[in-house]
Write a protein that holds these residues in place. Structure first.
Motif, PDB file in Angstrom:
ATOM      1  N   GLY A 192       3.918  -0.791   8.552  1.00 40.14           N
ATOM      2  CA  GLY A 192       3.266  -1.211   7.323  1.00 40.14           C
ATOM      3  C   GLY A 192       3.308  -2.721   7.119  1.00 40.14           C
ATOM      4  N   ALA A 237      -2.299  -1.189   8.944  1.00 42.38           N
ATOM      5  CA  ALA A 237      -1.075  -1.324   9.727  1.00 42.38           C
ATOM      6  C   ALA A 237      -1.067  -2.628  10.504  1.00 42.38           C
ATOM      7  CB  ALA A 237      -0.928  -0.150  10.694  1.00 42.38           C
ATOM      8  N   GLU A 272       8.272   2.128   7.509  1.00 39.90           N
ATOM      9  CA  GLU A 272       7.058   2.907   7.287  1.00 39.90           C
ATOM     10  C   GLU A 272       6.162   2.883   8.525  1.00 39.90           C
ATOM     11  OE1 GLU A 272       3.067   3.010   4.450  1.00 39.90           O
ATOM     12  OE2 GLU A 272       4.448   1.305   4.397  1.00 39.90           O
ATOM     13  N   PRO A 274       2.559   3.686   8.962  1.00 36.74           N
ATOM     14  CA  PRO A 274       1.454   3.965   8.025  1.00 36.74           C
ATOM     15  C   PRO A 274       0.391   4.876   8.632  1.00 36.74           C
ATOM     16  CG  PRO A 274       1.189   1.810   8.999  1.00 36.74           C
ATOM     17  CD  PRO A 274       2.508   2.328   9.502  1.00 36.74           C
TER      18      PRO A 274
END
Length: 291
Positions: A192, A237, A272, A274
């Motif tokens: 992310g 991303a 994260e 994404p």
């Protein structure tokens, strides 16, 4: 003796000549069979002996296996051709007219068999230049797979789904060999925009180091993880590209293992990974209009 008369044999002398001819043909076929088996055993022994000398060189072993397969094909073809010629000679069929007729027919058919000639011509240079070997993974003529058999006319290969492709050598203009000397397992890692890139790269290095420390995987890897850096800023991303130098045909194994471990490491560090999504920004609320 009625059955001899039925066969057109008038006297025992003709019968004896026929028996001798059949015996000679039987001997020719037997000798051809023996030479074929003997040549196969000699080629296998020679291949195994040379492979033993190159036990530490996988590329040389592949090359020897390929050459032995092609040599076996050529020897079998030569023995078969000589056997047919000798049988025709025993049957009293003159070889010269047959060859002359074959030459005329060959000249007539030659214009329609250009692709066949091209197959053999290209196959010869593919082997001479050592572009493809048995057990290589290659991409040719928009097909890819593991090479199972190579002849002067075609290449037989099997893809991941088990489908077998026969590609004539004349259709091969470009060869992409995925198993020559070494390979790279290339991974694109997506994180992310809110993540710390330096921390992400540190975790990626740690995952690469864990593969080198794995007893079942370290022999397949030739060098540590190499991170190229941020390769792309996608819509949802940040994409970081990395790769590991591995032994031939091990790039897919290492890539799958790395992706599995990086997923677990990111989950543990709450990094994260994404997926495409849409953020909707709502403006200030307004009073409803009076009726």
């Amino acid at each position: 003796m009625s059955w001899l008369t039925y066969l057109g044999i008038e006297n025992p002398t003709e019968m004896l000549a026929l028996v001798k001819t059949l015996l000679r043909i039987f001997v020719i076929v037997g000798v051809a069979y023996f030479l074929n088996r003997l040549s196969k055993q000699l080629i296998v022994k020679l291949r195994d002996k040379l492979n033993a000398r190159s036990a530490d060189n996988i590329e040389e072993i592949k090359r020897l296996n390929t050459l032995s397969m092609v040599l076996r094909y050529i020897v079998t073809t030569v023995i078969l051709a000589i056997t047919i010629v000798e049988i025709l000679h025993e049957l009293g069929i003159s070889i010269a007219p047959v060859l002359a007729a074959a030459g005329v027919v060959g000249l007539a058919v030659g214009f329609g068999a250009q692709s066949l000639v091209k197959d053999y011509f290209n196959g010869f240079f593919l082997l001479l230049e050592n572009q493809i070997r048995k057990d290589d993974v290659v991409e040719i003529a928009n097909k890819s797979g593991l090479v199972e058999e190579i002849t002067l006319r075609y290449i037989k290969m099997r893809d991941y789904e088990g489908n077998v492709h026969y590609v004539p050598n004349g259709q091969i203009t470009t060869v992409t060999n995925r198993s020559r000397d070494f390979a790279y397992a290339v991974m694109d890692i997506r994180v992310g925009y809110d993540e710390n890139i330096a921390k992400v790269m540190q975790i990626m290095h740690e995952v690469g180091a864990s593969i080198l420390q794995d007893a079942q995987l370290r022999d397949k890897v030739l060098d540590k993880l190499d991170i190229a850096g941020v390769d792309n800023l996608a819509e949802s991303a940040v994409i970081i590209r990395c790769r590991m130098k591995v032994r031939p045909l091990e790039q897919w194994t290492i890539k799958r293992e790395y992706l599995k471990r990086i997923k677990n490491a990111f989950d543990a560090q709450q990094i994260e990974i994404p997926f495409p999504h849409l953020t909707v920004y709502q403006g200030p609320a307004t009073e409803p209009l009076a009726a």
